[in-house]
Design a protein around this motif. Structure first.
Motif, PDB file in Angstrom:
ATOM      1  N   TYR A  51      62.442  27.169  28.673  1.00  0.00           N
ATOM      2  CA  TYR A  51      63.121  25.881  28.838  1.00  0.00           C
ATOM      3  C   TYR A  51      62.444  24.791  28.009  1.00  0.00           C
ATOM      4  N   ILE A  55      59.791  19.710  34.584  1.00  0.00           N
ATOM      5  CA  ILE A  55      60.562  20.542  35.506  1.00  0.00           C
ATOM      6  C   ILE A  55      59.563  21.394  36.288  1.00  0.00           C
ATOM      7  N   PHE A  83      60.624  31.462  32.490  1.00  0.00           N
ATOM      8  CA  PHE A  83      61.794  30.623  32.264  1.00  0.00           C
ATOM      9  C   PHE A  83      61.378  29.223  31.843  1.00  0.00           C
ATOM     10  N   LYS A  84      60.335  28.707  32.513  1.00  0.00           N
ATOM     11  CA  LYS A  84      59.871  27.351  32.206  1.00  0.00           C
ATOM     12  C   LYS A  84      59.430  27.256  30.749  1.00  0.00           C
ATOM     13  N   ILE A  88      62.952  25.628  39.296  1.00  0.00           N
ATOM     14  CA  ILE A  88      63.433  26.830  38.635  1.00  0.00           C
ATOM     15  C   ILE A  88      63.726  27.922  39.658  1.00  0.00           C
ATOM     16  N   LEU A 105      64.036  22.880  24.951  1.00  0.00           N
ATOM     17  CA  LEU A 105      64.231  21.423  25.047  1.00  0.00           C
ATOM     18  C   LEU A 105      63.701  20.741  23.794  1.00  0.00           C
TER      19      LEU A 105
END
Lengths: 202, 182
Positions: free
Chosen positions: A44, A17, A40-41, A22, A48
């Motif tokens: 994430y 991503i 955020f990444k 984002i 995940l």
């Protein structure tokens, strides 16, 4: 074999991503989000991994098994059994009688009956063939699947967790297990490779 | 050597900063802050005139940004708003009472302890640390309150700000407050 095209219910979304993805998503949400796209990444990607692990732990036999199983009857001549295993490129087949799994035959069952001396693996057969004249399948010529199969076979249910199957494989030192439904009918087979393949998911 | 380079490299940042909010968000933030702070100030300057009581505090301006302008952030949730301010007020007053002769140390301790205490209680609310500092550096009207400072202006003030936040922040269909109470 059919298992080459098999898909699993737990394929991860793409891991790569991008920051732009984002940023765009954050701009779509009204209101101020107090987090940088980078943070955020990180959240994430970690989330995940947790999700994939959770799904992987919940996978069952029916999710990973090969449904198009090659099988034989107890009275199938061993020559036919060997031909079938060669054609389907498998190293073991269930033996089925009156719809029930009564045993299983693997390469090992052939090997262990192919010579006078103790045979441990394929290379001991090769060694004997090369040292002596003629090969050693003779002792079992004329026999049928029922004569050399391992019985009873270790089977698993469709809802047996893959994690439990892996444990069974290790404990019983086996490489495959026929999958049977509630009425005992053969519906598939799970082999070591099916489980190893799961570990290559993201 | 590479460790030192790494140390300085971390100062470059490099992460992208979040996007600008929409006009609607700006308008609702403006309205919430206008109503909340004006209400406190009106009570403070008119209704409480001559009583010696205080209801407005500099740190409430900072709270206004969070509870009217960044309503999703954990800093802006009721637990943090109310807990952070009141806890920090108590810590600030305590620091002032313990070391009244060394305001520089009382100031530092008040803020440092309020940050640690808010983290420990999951009530981190940045303006709370200002509330702790004001308890030390405020004029006599503030320091004379003693621990009542935590009740008023701090406790009463944040409850009024919270009530306004609940009313204003839920009018818009796309806004919701709070995310969580505790």
């Amino acid at each position: 074999m059919a298992e080459k095209e098999k898909t699993y219910p737990a394929p991860g979304p793409p891991l790569d991503i991008s920051d732009d993805d984002i940023f765009a998503a954050m701009a779509e949400i009204p209101g101020y989000l107090d987090i940088t796209p980078d943070d955020f990444k990180e959240v994430y990607l970690l989330a995940l991994r947790h999700a994939v692990n959770r799904l992987r732990r919940s996978l069952k036999a029916k999710d990973v098994m090969t449904r198009d199983v090659a099988w034989v009857s107890p009275d199938t001549p061993l020559a036919e059994v060997a031909e079938l295993m060669a054609r389907r490129e498998v190293s073991g087949v269930p033996v089925v009688a009156q719809g029930k799994v009564v045993g299983i035959i693997s390469e090992k069952d052939f090997l262990s009956r192919m010579g006078a001396e103790e045979i441990k693996n394929f290379m001991s057969v090769v060694a004997q063939c090369l040292k002596e004249k003629g090969c050693k399948a003779l002792p079992i010529r004329g026999q049928t699947a029922g004569d050399i199969m391992a019985a009873p076979a270790v089977t698993v249910a469709e809802d047996t967790l893959v994690a439990d199957i892996a444990r069974i494989f290790n404990e019983k030192k086996i490489n495959r297990a026929p999958v049977i439904d509630a009425r005992g009918r053969l519906t598939g087979i799970v082999a070591r490779g099916d489980i190893v393949r799961l570990s290559s998911l993201p | 050597m590479s460790e030192l380079g790494n140390y300085f490299r971390k100062m470059r940042g490099g992460a992208k900063s979040p996007p600008r909010v929409g006009l609607g968000e700006m308008a609702w933030s403006f309205l919430g802050a206008l109503v909340g702070i004006s209400l406190l100030a009106y009570i403070n300057y008119h209704l409480l005139r001559g009583t010696g009581l205080v209801l407005i505090l500099g740190s409430f301006g900072a709270s206004a940004l969070l509870i009217y302008g960044a309503i999703k952030t954990p800093f802006a949730q009721p637990r943090n708003l109310v807990g952070g301010h009141i806890l920090s007020a108590l810590i600030g007053v305590t620091a002032y009472k313990l070391i009244p002769g060394h305001l520089w140390l009382a100031s530092g301790l008040a803020v440092a302890a309020s940050i640690a205490a808010m983290h420990a209680t999951r009530t981190a609310h940045p303006p709370g640390s200002a509330t702790a500092l004001i308890a030390v550096m405020g004029d006599e009207k503030i320091t004379g309150l003693g621990y009542f400072y935590a009740v008023m202006p701090v406790g009463a003030g944040v409850l009024i700000l919270l009530a306004v936040a609940l009313i204003i922040n839920n009018i818009s269909k796309t806004r919701r407050y709070p995310e969580s109470w505790f």
